[in-house]
Design an enzyme around this catalytic site. Structure first.
Site, short mmCIF file in Angstrom:
data_model
loop_
_atom_site.label_atom_id
_atom_site.label_comp_id
_atom_site.label_asym_id
_atom_site.label_seq_id
_atom_site.Cartn_x
_atom_site.Cartn_y
_atom_site.Cartn_z
N ASP A 89 1.07 -1.11 0.15
CA ASP A 89 -0.08 0.00 0.05
C ASP A 89 1.00 1.28 -0.06
O ASP A 89 2.03 1.17 0.54
CB ASP A 89 -1.14 0.24 1.14
CG ASP A 89 -2.15 0.96 0.97
OD1 ASP A 89 -2.05 1.65 0.00
OD2 ASP A 89 -3.17 1.03 1.81
N SER A 90 0.35 2.43 -0.59
CA SER A 90 1.12 3.44 -0.81
C SER A 90 1.63 4.24 0.28
O SER A 90 2.50 5.03 -0.10
CB SER A 90 0.46 4.33 -1.87
OG SER A 90 -0.91 4.74 -1.33
N GLY A 91 1.02 4.26 1.23
CA GLY A 91 1.24 5.22 2.54
C GLY A 91 0.11 6.34 2.44
O GLY A 91 -0.03 6.89 3.56
N GLY A 92 -0.72 6.47 1.21
CA GLY A 92 -1.84 7.48 1.29
C GLY A 92 -2.87 7.28 2.52
O GLY A 92 -3.11 8.11 3.10
N PHE A 93 -2.91 6.06 2.53
CA PHE A 93 -4.02 5.59 3.83
C PHE A 93 -3.34 6.03 5.10
O PHE A 93 -4.12 6.53 6.10
CB PHE A 93 -4.45 4.42 3.69
CG PHE A 93 -5.62 3.83 4.55
CD1 PHE A 93 -6.88 4.52 4.72
CD2 PHE A 93 -5.37 2.87 5.69
CE1 PHE A 93 -7.76 4.30 5.76
CE2 PHE A 93 -6.16 2.56 6.49
CZ PHE A 93 -7.53 2.96 6.54
N ASP A 143 -2.63 8.31 -2.82
CA ASP A 143 -3.97 8.69 -2.88
C ASP A 143 -4.24 9.49 -1.65
O ASP A 143 -3.67 9.41 -0.42
CB ASP A 143 -4.91 7.76 -3.08
CG ASP A 143 -5.01 6.62 -2.02
OD1 ASP A 143 -4.09 6.47 -1.24
OD2 ASP A 143 -6.13 6.19 -1.60
N GLN A 194 -11.40 7.28 -5.28
CA GLN A 194 -11.88 7.84 -4.13
C GLN A 194 -13.04 8.74 -4.61
O GLN A 194 -13.64 8.65 -5.70
CB GLN A 194 -10.66 9.16 -3.54
CG GLN A 194 -9.68 8.06 -3.20
CD GLN A 194 -9.73 7.33 -1.98
OE1 GLN A 194 -10.78 7.60 -1.21
NE2 GLN A 194 -8.66 6.58 -1.72
N GLY A 221 -11.20 4.50 0.20
CA GLY A 221 -12.12 5.53 0.96
C GLY A 221 -13.38 5.06 1.22
O GLY A 221 -14.45 5.50 1.50
N ASP A 271 -8.23 -7.13 1.32
CA ASP A 271 -7.32 -7.14 2.56
C ASP A 271 -7.87 -6.84 3.69
O ASP A 271 -8.75 -5.54 3.64
CB ASP A 271 -6.08 -6.49 2.22
CG ASP A 271 -6.28 -4.90 2.60
OD1 ASP A 271 -5.71 -4.77 3.59
OD2 ASP A 271 -6.66 -4.15 1.61
N CYS A 309 -11.85 -28.64 10.76
CA CYS A 309 -11.20 -27.51 10.07
C CYS A 309 -9.74 -28.13 9.66
O CYS A 309 -9.38 -28.94 10.58
CB CYS A 309 -10.89 -26.35 10.87
SG CYS A 309 -9.51 -25.24 10.35
N CYS A 311 -6.87 -26.57 9.22
CA CYS A 311 -5.84 -25.90 9.60
C CYS A 311 -4.77 -26.57 10.63
O CYS A 311 -5.29 -27.53 11.21
CB CYS A 311 -6.19 -24.29 10.20
SG CYS A 311 -6.34 -24.45 11.85
N CYS A 314 -6.08 -26.81 14.34
CA CYS A 314 -7.21 -27.69 14.74
C CYS A 314 -6.90 -29.07 14.60
O CYS A 314 -7.60 -30.02 15.17
CB CYS A 314 -8.34 -27.24 13.76
SG CYS A 314 -9.20 -25.73 14.19
N HIS A 340 -5.11 -20.16 12.65
CA HIS A 340 -6.52 -20.66 12.20
C HIS A 340 -7.37 -19.63 11.65
O HIS A 340 -7.96 -19.75 10.43
CB HIS A 340 -7.33 -21.00 13.51
CG HIS A 340 -8.89 -21.31 13.48
ND1 HIS A 340 -9.32 -22.34 12.78
CD2 HIS A 340 -10.10 -20.44 13.36
CE1 HIS A 340 -10.61 -22.40 12.49
NE2 HIS A 340 -11.05 -21.05 12.90
N1 PRF Z 1 -6.30 4.17 0.24
C1 PRF Z 1 -5.16 3.54 0.56
N2 PRF Z 1 -5.14 2.45 1.22
C2 PRF Z 1 -6.49 2.22 2.02
C3 PRF Z 1 -7.35 2.85 1.92
C4 PRF Z 1 -7.26 3.81 1.05
O1 PRF Z 1 -8.55 4.53 0.66
C5 PRF Z 1 -8.32 1.92 2.76
C6 PRF Z 1 -9.63 2.54 2.70
N3 PRF Z 1 -10.53 1.33 3.29
C7 PRF Z 1 -7.82 0.91 3.00
N4 PRF Z 1 -6.42 1.07 2.90
N5 PRF Z 1 -3.98 4.06 -0.36
ZN ZN Z 2 -8.62 -24.46 12.31
#
Ligand code: PRF
Ligand code: ZN
Length: 376
Positions: A89-93, A143, A194, A221, A271, A309, A311, A314, A340
């Site tokens: 992930d970019s760091g944006g969030f 973003d 977004q 978003g 995720d 299960c 896993c 279990c 698990h």
């Molecule tokens: N932007 C980025 N990562 C994210 C989000 C986002 O809007 C969200 C929003 N649920 C989770 N992770 N870059």
């Molecule tokens: Zn399990």
């Protein structure tokens, strides 16, 4: 590259092929924020837990240990020894949710590190350079994730800037991929939609980013303060404008029910920290709903977390034992519980794919969508 295999309504069954291996979609990414799954889970464990793709965070790894250090170890693959595909992930969030004293300008964001208070600047180019050093299979665009509810005029200006940032991300990634010492010269870039909860802004933004012909498209978003019904509504609104031939990723979502409903509305990739976070608090997923191991009724329960299960946990351990370990604050308790839950999420995706393969996903949704998120 995404290949669409089959559709049932808007739900899609596909395969995503990368230089680091293939993953089947719909897929769930296992979250290793700072290059480790919380709860003491290693790359070797991940393979046993049916994980297909791992997610790490630009922001965390830039702050500590530093992306140059990771590059020196051969990128995330050499560092973590996870042999399959990774997404960063970019760091944006994270900049918006974790860092303090932020100022956003056209160039990027200045913020204070949550680790040592250091002032850091990150814009689209910095985010791409960091992700290039991490050498992930897939990089995310930088973003602005606005929390809901958001003001209309602010959102309108923000998505225009996020589009300009995306153009800069694409130019920078194209350049980085040609450098002689780059970790992954075939690094992919996904754009992020977004627009808060405004149908018109969401669609306008989706159309603008679809034109940039990226390797995949994420919906950001969402799950940031709005009701679940609104989240589903927004996905339904933008889905028709998402390129059919590209993979679609709903960021940071969600419960098993949210995932089933996301797939139903045309999403391929998810995720969430929920399986690992909930496990550490004793909340364990089963095919009949969520059990809370803190409950006294499990004190002498010799059955596994879930009968049948597959896993590794279990096969051997009882609810009573894992409950005791969690209560005593033993690290092993967290590890077993997380194993698990991750296995549950990864096999939930396998079951979703099998249902799509057989053309019975509508039935699957009727049977499990509510049931899986129920507390029992
Ligand atoms: N932007 C980025 N990562 C994210 C989000 C986002 O809007 C969200 C929003 N649920 C989770 N992770 N870059
Ligand atoms: Zn399990």
């Amino acid at each position: 590259m995404y290949q669409l295999l089959k559709q049932e309504g808007r739900a899609r069954r596909g395969i995503f092929t990368t230089v680091d291996g293939v993953f089947q979609t719909p897929a769930f990414m296992n979250v290793a924020t700072a290059a480790a799954i919380k709860g003491g889970i290693s790359a070797l464990d991940l393979q046993e837990l049916h994980c297909q793709i791992m997610l790490c965070n630009t922001y965390h790894l830039h702050v500590r240990p530093g992306d140059e250090i990771v590059k020196g170890q051969g990128g995330l693959k050499g560092f973590t020894r996870w042999p399959g595909p990774t997404l960063t992930d970019s760091g944006g969030f994270q900049v918006f949710s974790l860092a303090s004293l932020r100022t956003i300008r056209e160039e990027g964001v200045t913020f204070q590190s949550h680790v040592d208070g250091r002032r850091i600047f990150m814009g689209p180019e910095e985010s791409m350079r960091i992700q290039s050093n991490l050498g992930s299979t897939i990089a995310m665009a930088f973003d602005e994730c606005i929390s809901n509810p958001a003001e209309y005029e602010y959102t309108k200006r923000s998505i225009a800037r996020t589009t300009r940032w995306l153009e800069r991300c694409k130019a920078e990634m194209t350049h980085l991929n040609t450098l002689p010492d780059t970790v992954n010269p075939r690094q992919l870039l996904f754009g992020i939609n977004q627009g808060a909860t405004y149908d018109d802004l969401r669609i306008e933004h989706m159309k603008a980013i679809a034109d940039l012909d990226l390797d995949g498209y994420a919906i950001g978003g969402l799950a940031v303060g709005e009701e679940t019904g609104i989240m589903y509504h927004i996905i339904e609104q933008i889905e028709p404008f998402m390129p059919k031939e590209k993979i679609r990723y709903l960021m940071g979502v969600g419960t098993p029910s949210n995932i089933i409903e996301g797939v139903w509305r045309g999403v391929d990739l998810f995720d969430c920290v929920m399986p690992s976070r909930n496990a550490r608090h004793g909340h364990l997923f089963t095919w009949n709903g969520v059990i809370n191991l803190n409950n006294a009724k499990y004190q002498s329960d010799s059955s596994p977390i879930e009968e049948g299960c597959g896993c590794p946990v279990c096969q051997s351990y009882s609810r009573a034992y894992i409950r005791h370990l969690l209560k005593a604050g033993e690290m092993l308790g967290m590890r077993l519980a997380v194993q698990h839950n991750l296995y549950f999420y990864n096999t939930l995706m396998e079951q979703i794919r099998a249902a799509l393969d057989d053309g019975r996903f509508a039935q699957f949704r009727d049977e499990y969508s509510e049931r899986l998120s129920k507390r029992i």
